[in-house]
Design an enzyme around this catalytic site. Structure first.
Site, PDB file in Angstrom:
ATOM      1  N   THR A  91      23.918  42.736  45.417  1.00  0.00           N
ATOM      2  CA  THR A  91      23.085  41.648  46.047  1.00  0.00           C
ATOM      3  C   THR A  91      22.718  41.892  47.505  1.00  0.00           C
ATOM      4  OG1 THR A  91      24.536  39.921  44.792  1.00  0.00           O
ATOM      5  CG2 THR A  91      23.349  39.009  46.745  1.00  0.00           C
ATOM      6  N   GLN A 198      22.393  48.196  36.394  1.00  0.00           N
ATOM      7  CA  GLN A 198      22.575  48.107  34.862  1.00  0.00           C
ATOM      8  C   GLN A 198      22.428  49.453  34.241  1.00  0.00           C
ATOM      9  OE1 GLN A 198      24.511  45.738  33.152  1.00  0.00           O
ATOM     10  NE2 GLN A 198      24.059  44.310  34.619  1.00  0.00           N
ATOM     11  N   THR A 259      32.887  47.723  59.442  1.00  0.00           N
ATOM     12  CA  THR A 259      34.012  48.503  59.195  1.00  0.00           C
ATOM     13  C   THR A 259      33.851  48.722  57.651  1.00  0.00           C
ATOM     14  OG1 THR A 259      35.385  47.898  60.824  1.00  0.00           O
ATOM     15  CG2 THR A 259      36.132  48.955  59.037  1.00  0.00           C
ATOM     16  N   CYS A 345      23.726  27.595  33.383  1.00  0.00           N
ATOM     17  CA  CYS A 345      24.055  26.383  34.128  1.00  0.00           C
ATOM     18  C   CYS A 345      23.595  25.989  35.412  1.00  0.00           C
ATOM     19  CB  CYS A 345      25.619  26.517  34.209  1.00  0.00           C
ATOM     20  SG  CYS A 345      26.545  25.275  33.210  1.00  0.00           S
TER      21      CYS A 345
END
Ligand SMILES: *Cc1c(COP(=O)(O)O)cnc(C)c1O
Length: 421
Positions: A91, A198, A259, A345
Site C-alpha cells: 500500500t 500477486q 528506522t 463489505c
C-alpha cells in the site's frame, strides 16, 4: 436465508482427514513460512541494533542483515540491491510510486494512466491526485480481465508522466501484458509502475526484460511477515526520481525516511530467496491442484463459469461464478473454508466486487462468485474437501432456487415478465 436452506446446508456430510477450517485465501495473505521465521528470530533478540547506527557493532550487524535482504529481493526480480527501497507494505509502495512521481514530474505533465481493476491502494492514490489537479485515465479491461496494450497506447499524451498497471490481479488472477506495456512506455518516455504483489514469487518477474521502472511488492503475500514491503526504483535508463512522501532522517536514498524494520526486512529477503528456489515446482504443483479443482466444478455443475483468462493466469488462482445460487447462502454453506466472495463489505451493504463488474458480470453473478487462492501449505486432501463441499452446497441451494428451476425447464429468464409483490 430460508429455514429450508439452513436445514439443507446442515445436512452436508462430514469429511474426516483434514483439519478445519481450511485456509484457501492466499491472495489476501499467506502464512509465515517457518523457515522465514527462523531467519527473523535472531534479529528480534540478539541483533537488535539500528541499521542506521554507523559507529558500532550492533548497527553494522543489523545493516548486514538488511543488505543481504536487499540482495535476495533484487535477485528475485532482476534488479540491483541499490534499487530496493523498503516500505511498510505494498500500500505504501504504491502510494510512494504514484504520488512520488506525480510530485517530482509535475513540471513535465499532470496525466496518469491506470486501469479500473487495480487494487484500492492504487485507485485511491490516483483519486487523491485528481483532487490535487492531476488528470487520471482509468482504462477499462476486456471481458477476460486483461488490459489492452492498444488502449494504453491511445491514452498516452504529451502530458502523461506515469502509467501504473498491475502485474497480476488479486481477484481474478489475470496476468497483464506487462512486457509490452513497459516497452511502449519506454518508447514514449513515460515512467511505468507495476503493482506486482500477486506476481512476485509466483511467476517469473524481471524488471529489465519487462521494462519496469517501479515495482511494488509485499512480504505477507509471499509467506513473509506483515507490515513490510519494498518498492523497486530504477537507477539507470532511465534514472527514476521520487518525491519522498515521509520526511525525516533521509533513509533509503532519501525516498523513505524511518528506522528500518530489520527483522521484517530479513524475513522478506528470506521469503524472496525461498520463492526464487521453489517457484517453478510450486507453480507446477499449485496449477495442477487448481486445474483439478476447476475440472471437478465444471464436470459436476452446469451454469458455472471461470472468470479471467486461463492462458494468462496466476498458478494459484481460481475465480468461479456459480450462477443461480445466492452468494450469501453459498458462503454460509461453506463456513469451514476460508475463501473470498465476489462481494465487498462497504458499510452495511454488500456491494458486488468492482473487479468482477468491470468484466461485465451482473450483480447477482458477481455475488455468486468465489475466489480460491491456493498456497504453499494447501494439500490435495484439502482441495478435495473444498471442491466436494462446494459442489454439494451449490447443488442443494439450486434445489431451492426458483430461478434455476425455470432455467432447467427452458424458460428464457430475459423474457419473463416479473410481477411485483
Ligand atoms: C495485498 C495487496 C496490496 C496491499 O499490500 P499490503 O502490503 O497489504 O499493503 C496491494 N496490491 C495488491 C495487488 C495486493 O494483493
Amino acid at each position: 436465508m430460508s429455514t429450508a436452506a439452513v436445514e439443507l446446508l446442515e445436512s452436508t456430510p462430514v469429511h474426516t482427514g483434514v483439519q478445519l477450517p481450511i485456509y484457501m485465501d492466499n491472495h489476501a495473505t499467506t502464512a509465515l513460512d517457518p523457515r522465514v521465521l527462523e531467519a527473523m528470530l535472531p534479529y528480534m533478540t540478539k541483533i537488535y541494533g539500528n541499521s542506521a547506527s554507523r559507529n558500532h557493532q550492533f548497527g553494522w550487524e543489523a545493516e548486514q542483515g538488511v543488505d543481504k535482504a536487499r540482495e535476495q529481493i533484487a535477485k528475485l526480480i532482476g534488479a540491483t540491491s541499490k534499487e530496493i527501497i523498503f516500505t511498510s507494505g505494498a500500500t505504501e509502495s504504491n502510494n510512494l510510486a504514484i504520488k512520488g512521481v506525480a510530485e517530482m514530474y509535475r513540471e513535465k505533465g499532470n496525466h496518469i494512466i491506470t486501469q479500473v481493476t487495480e487494487h484500492k491502494a492504487t485507485l485511491d492514490a490516483c483519486k487523491r491526485l485528481e483532487k490535487n489537479g492531476y488528470n487520471v485515465t482509468y482504462l477499462p479491461v476486456q471481458a477476460d480481465g486483461l488490459v489492452s496494450v492498444d488502449d494504453v497506447a491511445k491514452a498516452i499524451t504529451d502530458r502523461t508522466i506515469l502509467v501504473s498497471i498491475m502485474y497480476a490481479n488479486n481477484e481474478i488472477g489475470t496476468v497483464n501484458p506487462i512486457q509490452a506495456i513497459g516497452k511502449l512506455c519506454h518508447e514514449k518516455g513515460v515512467l511505468f509502475h507495476t503493482d506486482a504483489v500477486q506476481a512476485v514469487g509466483k511467476i517469473p518477474v524481471n524488471v529489465l526484460t519487462d521494462n519496469i521502472d517501479m515495482l511494488s511488492l509485499s512480504g505477507h503475500k509471499v509467506y513473509g511477515p506483515k507490515g513490510v514491503g519494498a518498492l523497486y526504483v530504477r537507477r539507470r535508463n532511465p534514472r527514476v526520481q521520487l518525491s519522498a512522501q515521509i520526511d525525516g532522517g533521509g533513509h533509503e536514498r532519501g525516498m523513505r525516511s524511518g528506522t528500518l524494520n530489520v527483522p521484517g526486512i530479513v524475513g522478506l529477503g528470506e521469503a524472496c530467496e525461498l520463492a526464487m528456489n521453489e517457484m517453478e515446482s510450486e507453480a507446477k504443483r499449485l496449477s495442477g491442484l487448481r486445474d483439478y479443482m476447476k475440472d471437478k466444478f465444471l464436470n459436476a455443475l452446469d451454469y458455472t463459469y471461470v472468470n479471467g483468462n486461463m492462458d494468462h493466469h496466476l498458478p494459484n488462482n481460481l475465480n468461479i461464478s456459480f450462477v443461480y445460487v445466492e452468494g450469501e447462502s453459498l458462503l454460509m454453506g461453506i463456513n469451514d473454508i476460508a475463501v473470498s466472495s465476489g462481494s465487498a463489505c462497504t458499510s452495511a451493504t454488500l456491494e458486488p466486487s468492482y473487479v468482477l463488474k468491470a468484466l461485465g458480470l451482473g450483480d447477482d453473478v458477481a455475488h455468486s462468485s468465489i475466489r480460491f487462492g491456493l498456497g504453499r501449505f494447501n494439500t490435495r486432501e484439502e482441495v478435495d474437501y473444498v471442491s466436494d463441499k462446494l459442489i454439494d452446497t451449490v447443488l442443494k441451494l439450486r434445489e431451492l432456487s426458483p430461478l434455476y428451476e425455470m432455467v432447467k425447464e427452458g424458460i428464457d429468464l430475459e423474457k419473463v415478465e416479473w410481477t411485483a409483490h
